[in-house]
Design an enzyme around this catalytic site. Structure first.
Site, mmCIF file in Angstrom:
data_model
loop_
_atom_site.group_PDB
_atom_site.id
_atom_site.type_symbol
_atom_site.label_atom_id
_atom_site.label_comp_id
_atom_site.label_asym_id
_atom_site.label_seq_id
_atom_site.Cartn_x
_atom_site.Cartn_y
_atom_site.Cartn_z
ATOM 1 N N GLY A 10 30.548 49.808 30.911
ATOM 2 C CA GLY A 10 31.646 49.626 31.861
ATOM 3 C C GLY A 10 32.721 50.673 31.715
ATOM 4 N N ALA A 11 33.095 51.283 32.845
ATOM 5 C CA ALA A 11 34.132 52.312 32.830
ATOM 6 C C ALA A 11 35.419 51.780 33.445
ATOM 7 C CB ALA A 11 33.651 53.567 33.548
ATOM 8 N N LYS A 38 28.222 51.496 36.887
ATOM 9 C CA LYS A 38 27.572 51.416 38.200
ATOM 10 C C LYS A 38 27.803 52.665 39.034
ATOM 11 C CE LYS A 38 27.684 46.519 39.270
ATOM 12 N NZ LYS A 38 28.343 45.447 39.971
ATOM 13 N N GLU A 170 51.553 40.510 44.596
ATOM 14 C CA GLU A 170 51.504 41.962 44.836
ATOM 15 C C GLU A 170 50.803 42.277 46.159
ATOM 16 O OE1 GLU A 170 50.037 44.116 41.333
ATOM 17 O OE2 GLU A 170 52.150 44.601 41.004
ATOM 18 N N GLN A 318 47.151 46.475 30.469
ATOM 19 C CA GLN A 318 47.916 46.839 29.277
ATOM 20 C C GLN A 318 47.194 46.447 27.991
ATOM 21 O OE1 GLN A 318 52.112 45.157 27.631
ATOM 22 N NE2 GLN A 318 52.010 45.482 29.832
ATOM 23 N N LYS A 379 57.527 50.377 37.473
ATOM 24 C CA LYS A 379 56.101 50.154 37.751
ATOM 25 C C LYS A 379 55.360 51.493 37.846
ATOM 26 C CE LYS A 379 52.675 47.452 39.414
ATOM 27 N NZ LYS A 379 52.136 46.313 38.680
#
Lengths: 407, 407
Positions: A10-11, A38, A170, A318, A379
């Site tokens: 997984g990246a 993927k 959001e 995070q 942000k």
């Protein structure tokens, strides 16, 4: 040629930071590193809601793996993980298999649907680039349909967000900016469009400071976002939802339902036989799977308890990034023959939720509350700091967010 | 206050030119002029295929009526025509009615579907701004869906164009340009996408010069457009079409079927009781409906025979504009108490079909053939000439096509 084989699955935030750190920490002849993903790109999961709303193009959110990973040093296998065989030290992929000496599992999250009827079939979830782009186009398509229908199909113009937590809020903020643009593009009066958030808790942003929640709700309401709090989403149909509040049910027309109310770990982790809670493995202090000294788990599949309140840390970018740094360090130790691994200790730097262009709320630096444009700037600083960590100044300049008032 | 009331129905090529000419030809106190239109904008029907392909934004194609019509001089009624009552000199609208002394009917075309099964339900037609925008978004949405589906849904990527006549060919040309952009936007390999034109005639562009047809087909094939000639479209399903050639049927997967193989006059004209052929009224030489000296018919609802070959002139913008000029002149004569009306005599200036960016074929100036970029430039000159006629230099500068190699 007896180099240990490190395989990273997984990246996402966890996998990428592990890979990038390892390629710096380990010499060329110390280990073979393989990254399985993927796609040939990494993406910023925390920006997907902007792609889904259509306020930010998805190409801004994704980063070619080859831009930050040295593919002469790390082998990239573009494939999909099917299952893990820890006893054989093997990973089965759709188009092959891999063996490893050390495995890093960073397979990310899945939407938790809590068995709500029709949710899987009729609601969208913001999972990845493909699904975010689909949500953008789905809403646009329904807006395009509206003026081609003989009846007044209000369901085409109602956008329902399941959940007023971090992601839901959001996303609502982005829609607040996007809907007026959509109305112009599709010749639809703004007042015809509804943005409705449905939240089971009695408050939006459960767990956030009350003053911040009030600011967020006031601002979003001024942008035309409606809140249905203390309201359960009971059922999602093709063109409507059924909600329940105080034992009263209501049907609301909508063909645009986006579920943003919960994630769980990847089901592959569960199927491997690790002990999990909602797909997350309760890892040891040094981030290894219980009983498997050769398997590290990072990101959304790892469950770590916050000793202060005895609740798990939330699955955030995070924390995934910090876990990856510890994992890379611990792998280096193991490769170098050491055994004294570092314990993971999260360093919480605060949380900022965007409310749309130039607007946000958050808590940073030991409890300080931020509102409005200051929070929005913070942000962007957080986002830019990640890019710097991942790919240095070059990547920051290419994909960073610099305009402090807009994108 | 005994000014004659002129009511013009429809702000297409015919209605708009009639209105614009009349507001110049008649003094303020000579007549009351009312223009009835669904929207507050006029649009260039001949550009809609570009909006549908997504190569040109629809705002470029539409023109606010108030930008070219003096609304202190002409009353704009934004409403939909329901029916005509010629005996009562009355027009029924969705939200009211109007009486007139003179009526100009410019209600435009409808798609002729020839009773093909499933066509109305499952195929799109390029009728107006709303439907062109819907086609653009429908294709985009299906491309977005492709990478979210578990199976390989080829129907999402196959685009079928019903008809290789003028509109079908022009639309195929735009798709030839657009599809590579779509592939980039949606992460789809170009070779997976098919653009298939189905034409019942043994040739594309029936009626065109053979050499031009060959040029067009060669160019479009080089852009990846496939031609199925001598092939009947028998049925349109939700995710496929059935075609027939030499009594052999074939099913082709496609969820993007655009019908571009025929138009007919507006059905309101038929329902009024005028004698029609495919919704078009065989008008007198001075463009009036037989038996109705107070009703002029312009554009796609008017049928005029070409005496040279005893076939009707095609329903083109060029002819609609010329009819409108004659109609305005004849109305002026009538308002001024004259009775000697001008006969319509089309002045055919040639035809140019666009094949996409910088490519076209056509015949102009008494039979001269044009190919490639020269034809493309000519196409733009024709388009720009219309804007100049409609709204003067101001409109030309605002909406004209100036880059001779691109849009």
């Amino acid at each position: 040629m007896n180099r240990p084989k490190i395989v990273i699955l997984g990246a996402g935030y966890g996998g990428m930071i592990t890979t990038v750190k390892l390629q710096k920490m380990l010499g060329r002849n110390e280990a073979d590193i393989t990254l399985v993903n993927k796609h040939n790109y990494h993406y910023q999961t925390t920006w997907l809601h902007e792609n889904a709303a259509g306020t930010l193009h998805h190409d801004h959110t994704r980063i070619k793996i080859s831009d930050v990973v040295d593919l002469n040093r790390v082998e990239l296998v573009q494939d999909t993980v099917v299952s893990l065989q820890p006893d054989e030290k093997k990973v089965t992929l759709e188009n092959g298999e891999l063996t490893y000496d050390y495995l890093v599992v960073g397979l990310g999250f899945e939407a938790a649907t809590f068995g709500i009827q029709g949710l899987l079939e009729n609601a969208f979830t913001i999972n990845n680039i493909n699904s975010a782009r689909l949500i953008r186009d789905h809403i646009e398509y329904n807006f395009a349909r509206y003026n081609n229908e003989k009846e007044d199909r209000q369901d085409l113009l109602n956008i329902v967000i399941g959940g007023a937590g971090f992601t839901g809020i959001e996303f609502a903020g982005e829609l607040g900016n996007r809907v007026p643009e959509l109305c112009k593009e599709y010749d639809i009066p703004r007042e015809k469009v509804r943005i409705i958030t449905v939240e089971a808790s009695p408050t939006a942003l459960p767990g956030f400071d009350e003053e911040l929640v009030e600011y967020a709700m006031n601002y979003l309401e001024s942008q035309g976002v409606e809140f249905k709090l203390g309201t359960m989403l009971k059922q999602v149909n093709e063109n409507s939802i059924i909600v329940e509040k105080d034992e009263q049910q209501e049907e609301i027309p909508s063909s645009n339902v986006i579920w943003a109310a919960g994630v769980r770990g990847n089901s592959i982790v569960e199927e491997t036989g690790f002990e999990t809670a909602r797909g997350r493995v309760k890892v040891s202090e040094d981030l290894r799977a219980p009983g498997h000294d050769d398997i590290f788990i990072v990101g959304d599949c790892a469950l770590i308890m916050d000793k202060e309140n005895d609740r798990p840390y939330p699955p955030t970018a995070q924390i995934a990034i910090q876990e990856a740094e510890v994992t890379a360090h611990n792998l280096k130790t193991l490769v170098h023959g050491g055994s004294k691994l570092e314990a993971f200790e999260p360093e919480l730097q605060g949380t900022v939720a965007s409310l749309g262009e130039g607007q946000a709320i958050g808590v940073v630096f030991g409890g300080k509350k931020l509102f409005g444009w200051k929070a929005s700037v913070m942000k962007k600083i957080i986002d830019n700091r990640y890019l710097l960590k991942l790919g240095g100044v070059g990547l920051l300049l290419k994909k960073g967010k610099f305009n402090i008032f807009t994108k």
